[in-house]
Design a protein around this motif. Structure first.
Motif, PDB file in Angstrom:
ATOM      1  N   THR A   1       0.828  -1.198   0.000  1.00 27.06           N
ATOM      2  CA  THR A   1       0.000   0.000   0.000  1.00 27.06           C
ATOM      3  C   THR A   1       0.867   1.254   0.000  1.00 27.06           C
ATOM      4  OG1 THR A   1      -1.755  -1.157   1.175  1.00 27.06           O
ATOM      5  CG2 THR A   1      -1.827   1.237   1.233  1.00 27.06           C
ATOM      6  N   ALA A   2       1.996   1.219   0.674  1.00 29.72           N
ATOM      7  CA  ALA A   2       2.890   2.379   0.725  1.00 29.72           C
ATOM      8  C   ALA A   2       3.435   2.741  -0.647  1.00 29.72           C
ATOM      9  CB  ALA A   2       4.048   2.094   1.677  1.00 29.72           C
ATOM     10  N   LEU A   3       3.460   1.781  -1.575  1.00 32.75           N
ATOM     11  CA  LEU A   3       3.984   2.029  -2.921  1.00 32.75           C
ATOM     12  C   LEU A   3       2.883   2.225  -3.946  1.00 32.75           C
ATOM     13  CD1 LEU A   3       6.940  -0.526  -2.987  1.00 32.75           C
ATOM     14  CD2 LEU A   3       6.985   1.909  -2.446  1.00 32.75           C
ATOM     15  N   SER A   4       1.661   2.429  -3.478  1.00 32.57           N
ATOM     16  CA  SER A   4       0.539   2.643  -4.397  1.00 32.57           C
ATOM     17  C   SER A   4       0.536   4.092  -4.872  1.00 32.57           C
ATOM     18  CB  SER A   4      -0.786   2.316  -3.703  1.00 32.57           C
ATOM     19  OG  SER A   4      -0.853   0.962  -3.365  1.00 32.57           O
ATOM     20  N   VAL A   5       1.539   4.426  -5.662  1.00 38.35           N
ATOM     21  CA  VAL A   5       1.662   5.784  -6.193  1.00 38.35           C
ATOM     22  C   VAL A   5       1.515   5.735  -7.701  1.00 38.35           C
ATOM     23  CG1 VAL A   5       3.108   6.598  -4.320  1.00 38.35           C
ATOM     24  CG2 VAL A   5       4.179   5.579  -6.320  1.00 38.35           C
ATOM     25  N   HIS A   6       1.144   6.863  -8.278  1.00 40.88           N
ATOM     26  CA  HIS A   6       0.968   6.935  -9.730  1.00 40.88           C
ATOM     27  C   HIS A   6       2.317   6.810 -10.409  1.00 40.88           C
ATOM     28  CE1 HIS A   6      -0.574   7.985 -13.637  1.00 40.88           C
ATOM     29  NE2 HIS A   6       0.275   9.009 -13.718  1.00 40.88           N
TER      30      HIS A   6
ATOM     31  N   LEU B   1       6.685  -5.746  -8.667  1.00 42.10           N
ATOM     32  CA  LEU B   1       5.368  -6.167  -9.158  1.00 42.10           C
ATOM     33  C   LEU B   1       4.474  -4.964  -9.429  1.00 42.10           C
ATOM     34  CD1 LEU B   1       4.436  -9.338  -7.067  1.00 42.10           C
ATOM     35  CD2 LEU B   1       4.920  -9.202  -9.515  1.00 42.10           C
ATOM     36  N   ALA B   2       4.684  -3.888  -8.677  1.00 40.47           N
ATOM     37  CA  ALA B   2       3.893  -2.676  -8.881  1.00 40.47           C
ATOM     38  C   ALA B   2       4.391  -1.862 -10.065  1.00 40.47           C
ATOM     39  CB  ALA B   2       3.919  -1.826  -7.610  1.00 40.47           C
ATOM     40  N   GLY B   3       5.474  -2.317 -10.695  1.00 37.50           N
ATOM     41  CA  GLY B   3       6.022  -1.578 -11.826  1.00 37.50           C
ATOM     42  C   GLY B   3       6.765  -0.330 -11.405  1.00 37.50           C
ATOM     43  N   GLN B   4       7.245  -0.293 -10.182  1.00 37.12           N
ATOM     44  CA  GLN B   4       7.965   0.876  -9.692  1.00 37.12           C
ATOM     45  C   GLN B   4       9.329   0.992 -10.359  1.00 37.12           C
ATOM     46  OE1 GLN B   4       7.040   3.293  -7.883  1.00 37.12           O
ATOM     47  NE2 GLN B   4       5.197   2.616  -6.817  1.00 37.12           N
ATOM     48  N   THR B   5       9.902   2.197 -10.293  1.00 37.41           N
ATOM     49  CA  THR B   5      11.223   2.428 -10.852  1.00 37.41           C
ATOM     50  C   THR B   5      12.264   1.663 -10.054  1.00 37.41           C
ATOM     51  OG1 THR B   5      11.657   4.349  -9.449  1.00 37.41           O
ATOM     52  CG2 THR B   5      10.516   4.748 -11.540  1.00 37.41           C
ATOM     53  N   SER B   6      13.445   1.513 -10.624  1.00 37.50           N
ATOM     54  CA  SER B   6      14.522   0.821  -9.922  1.00 37.50           C
ATOM     55  C   SER B   6      14.926   1.574  -8.660  1.00 37.50           C
ATOM     56  CB  SER B   6      15.728   0.658 -10.851  1.00 37.50           C
ATOM     57  OG  SER B   6      16.197   1.922 -11.309  1.00 37.50           O
ATOM     58  N   GLU B   7      14.817   2.912  -8.692  1.00 37.19           N
ATOM     59  CA  GLU B   7      15.168   3.705  -7.510  1.00 37.19           C
ATOM     60  C   GLU B   7      14.214   3.411  -6.354  1.00 37.19           C
ATOM     61  OE1 GLU B   7      14.840   4.904 -10.526  1.00 37.19           O
ATOM     62  OE2 GLU B   7      16.884   5.563 -11.050  1.00 37.19           O
TER      63      GLU B   7
ATOM     64  N   ALA C   1      14.540   6.214   7.105  1.00 40.88           N
ATOM     65  CA  ALA C   1      14.974   7.185   6.097  1.00 40.88           C
ATOM     66  C   ALA C   1      14.625   6.721   4.690  1.00 40.88           C
ATOM     67  CB  ALA C   1      16.477   7.421   6.224  1.00 40.88           C
ATOM     68  N   ALA C   2      14.677   5.419   4.453  1.00 37.14           N
ATOM     69  CA  ALA C   2      14.311   4.885   3.130  1.00 37.14           C
ATOM     70  C   ALA C   2      12.845   5.164   2.824  1.00 37.14           C
ATOM     71  CB  ALA C   2      14.599   3.386   3.076  1.00 37.14           C
ATOM     72  N   ILE C   3      11.974   5.001   3.818  1.00 37.13           N
ATOM     73  CA  ILE C   3      10.549   5.288   3.613  1.00 37.13           C
ATOM     74  C   ILE C   3      10.339   6.779   3.389  1.00 37.13           C
ATOM     75  CG2 ILE C   3       8.256   5.231   4.681  1.00 37.13           C
ATOM     76  CD1 ILE C   3       9.342   2.495   3.777  1.00 37.13           C
ATOM     77  N   ASP C   4      11.032   7.605   4.142  1.00 33.23           N
ATOM     78  CA  ASP C   4      10.906   9.054   3.983  1.00 33.23           C
ATOM     79  C   ASP C   4      11.385   9.532   2.613  1.00 33.23           C
ATOM     80  OD1 ASP C   4       9.874   9.281   6.529  1.00 33.23           O
ATOM     81  OD2 ASP C   4      11.802   9.746   7.462  1.00 33.23           O
ATOM     82  N   SER C   5      12.197   8.729   1.941  1.00 32.14           N
ATOM     83  CA  SER C   5      12.738   9.102   0.634  1.00 32.14           C
ATOM     84  C   SER C   5      11.845   8.676  -0.525  1.00 32.14           C
ATOM     85  CB  SER C   5      14.130   8.485   0.451  1.00 32.14           C
ATOM     86  OG  SER C   5      15.030   8.950   1.437  1.00 32.14           O
ATOM     87  N   LEU C   6      10.762   7.951  -0.245  1.00 34.28           N
ATOM     88  CA  LEU C   6       9.853   7.539  -1.310  1.00 34.28           C
ATOM     89  C   LEU C   6       9.174   8.761  -1.929  1.00 34.28           C
ATOM     90  CD1 LEU C   6       8.133   4.458   0.388  1.00 34.28           C
ATOM     91  CD2 LEU C   6       9.750   4.403  -1.527  1.00 34.28           C
ATOM     92  N   PRO C   7       8.765   8.671  -3.194  1.00 36.33           N
ATOM     93  CA  PRO C   7       8.056   9.782  -3.834  1.00 36.33           C
ATOM     94  C   PRO C   7       6.830  10.197  -3.033  1.00 36.33           C
ATOM     95  CG  PRO C   7       8.643   8.114  -5.459  1.00 36.33           C
ATOM     96  CD  PRO C   7       8.953   7.531  -4.120  1.00 36.33           C
TER      97      PRO C   7
ATOM     98  N   SER D   1       0.127   3.924   5.581  1.00 36.99           N
ATOM     99  CA  SER D   1       0.981   2.741   5.527  1.00 36.99           C
ATOM    100  C   SER D   1       2.445   3.122   5.702  1.00 36.99           C
ATOM    101  CB  SER D   1       0.776   2.010   4.197  1.00 36.99           C
ATOM    102  OG  SER D   1      -0.518   1.437   4.146  1.00 36.99           O
ATOM    103  N   ARG D   2       2.839   4.244   5.126  1.00 41.81           N
ATOM    104  CA  ARG D   2       4.229   4.686   5.298  1.00 41.81           C
ATOM    105  C   ARG D   2       4.511   5.070   6.748  1.00 41.81           C
ATOM    106  NH1 ARG D   2       5.419   8.300  -0.206  1.00 41.81           N
ATOM    107  NH2 ARG D   2       5.001   6.584  -1.672  1.00 41.81           N
ATOM    108  N   ARG D   3       3.548   5.709   7.389  1.00 43.04           N
ATOM    109  CA  ARG D   3       3.740   6.033   8.809  1.00 43.04           C
ATOM    110  C   ARG D   3       3.838   4.750   9.631  1.00 43.04           C
ATOM    111  NH1 ARG D   3      -0.299   9.933   7.756  1.00 43.04           N
ATOM    112  NH2 ARG D   3      -1.862   8.824   9.013  1.00 43.04           N
TER     113      ARG D   3
END
Length: 400
Positions: free
Chosen positions: A99-104, A260-266, A368-374, A384-386
């Protein structure tokens, strides 16, 4: 439900937001991840729970193999029953990460990532959580046989209850079911990631089994550092083993969810870094609890590592403060007197505190990794990120 100073705000993330719109195809389709936000003294904290993996147990039970062999059905379900499922730590992390990676995503997914999958994205991500849990439980079954353990999760270990042979075969069966689940995803990159996890688990356990007195002595020159790449790759077999046995499972599974979500490599690497550092922090606290926790709360015997001759971070730090401990470690811990000597030096050292501090640093790296997400304006994503950040603190303050 917990309340703090008389009031709380409750949010429940239900099946649709976590598992997609076609839950009938999911092994855990009747499960929810409950996310609770509490306000305490002006500070917002989160709690969550993942109900028991009953769907996974049923799926195992319905396999044609276990239908033909009822004993295998009983043993395969052993650690998926209510009250015996353990912390469910990794599935919780992975479902929150999904859910934390459910970004456009503005760019189309890379070739081969998700384009051949026919099931809903959430169902596929949930499958990763299920596959990971099967791999994890299989590794525990095998570890208990190798360690001749009689307790696991506060109950009799499977090998103690049903014998070593059946415990080994049950672990093999769970791995086979995990392989079948991976094959159904039809994504070679995900298969490679989870195959690496299994390889790392085996490598880590083998490193632990074959540690000689000369290798233990080599630890004496080890300088624990806070740089994760150095921690895992440049400073000895002990810390490499820690990554292999614990952090590899979480890190590679988090990366799989992102891919699986098709996210970027970063973004996928940020998910990997979160899982890696969270896993290392988790294991470091496990090392502390092996010395400080009570057997009843841990669900296993305290001091189990040192009784098996395993040198962990607290002892390693104590060796830096008391060089005379080197000779004891070199001799090993077959002699109970050596265990008493090591514990005496540990008690006089800052080994426990320094291990906690190292765990805190890795927990902070995970946060810090979570805080760096888009950035995202979606409330479910932000919750979910919190929760993932809050989990980094739960890991280092837990008592079992």
């Amino acid at each position: 439900m917990l309340f703090c100073r008389g009031f709380s705000r409750i949010y429940t993330t239900l099946r649709k937001s976590l598992f997609g719109t076609d839950p009938s195809q999911s092994l855990l389709s009747n499960q929810y991840l409950y996310l609770t936000i509490k306000v305490c003294g002006g500070r917002e904290t989160l709690s969550w729970s993942l109900p028991s993996l009953l769907g996974l147990g049923r799926q195992i039970h319905q396999s044609s193999s276990v239908i033909e062999v009822p004993t295998l059905a009983s043993s395969a379900e052993y650690f998926f029953k209510v009250g015996m499922e353990g912390k469910r730590f990794c599935p919780t992390v992975l479902l929150l990460m999904a859910t934390a990676l459910s970004v456009h995503i503005t760019e189309p997914p890379a070739a081969g990532v998700g384009d051949t999958l026919t099931t809903d994205l959430r169902t596929r991500q949930q499958s990763i959580a299920e596959i990971t849990e099967m791999i994890h439980v299989a590794s525990l079954l095998h570890d208990d046989v190798l360690d001749d353990a009689d307790k696991r999760r506060g109950i009799g270990s499977l090998n103690a209850v049903m014998g070593n042979k059946l415990a080994v075969l049950t672990g093999d069966f769970l791995l086979s079911r995990a392989c079948m689940g991976l094959a159904s995803l039809k994504n070679t990159e995900i298969v490679s990631l989870l195959a690496t996890v299994v390889e790392n688990l085996v490598t880590g356990e083998t490193m632990q089994m074959t540690t000689s007195s000369e290798q233990r002595c080599r630890y004496t020159g080890l300088q624990l550092c806070t740089n994760i790449s150095s921690y895992c790759h440049h400073h000895g077999i002990l810390l490499q083993k820690t990554y292999n046995k614990t952090a590899s499972l979480i890190s590679n599974s988090c990366k799989a969810v992102a891919l699986l979500a098709g996210q970027t490599s970063e973004v996928a690497m940020l998910a990997f870094e979160y899982g890696k550092n969270l896993g290392l922090a988790f294991q470091l606290i496990d090392d502390v609890l092996d010395f400080t926790g009570m057997s009843a709360s841990l669900g296993k015997g305290s001091l189990s590592d040192i009784h098996h001759g395993i040198v962990t971070a607290p002892i390693l730090f104590a060796m830096e403060e008391f060089p005379q401990l080197h000779a004891v470690v070199y001799q090993g811990f077959d002699n109970p007197e050596n265990i008493d000597i090591a514990l005496d030096y540990l008690g006089k050292s800052n080994g426990i505190q320094r291990t906690r501090e190292l765990a805190m640093k890795h927990a902070n790296l995970a946060a810090a990794a979570i805080d760096s997400l888009p950035e995202s304006s979606d409330e479910n994503v932000r919750k979910s990120r919190r929760a993932l950040v809050e989990l980094t603190q739960r890991v280092i303050t837990r008592t079992k």
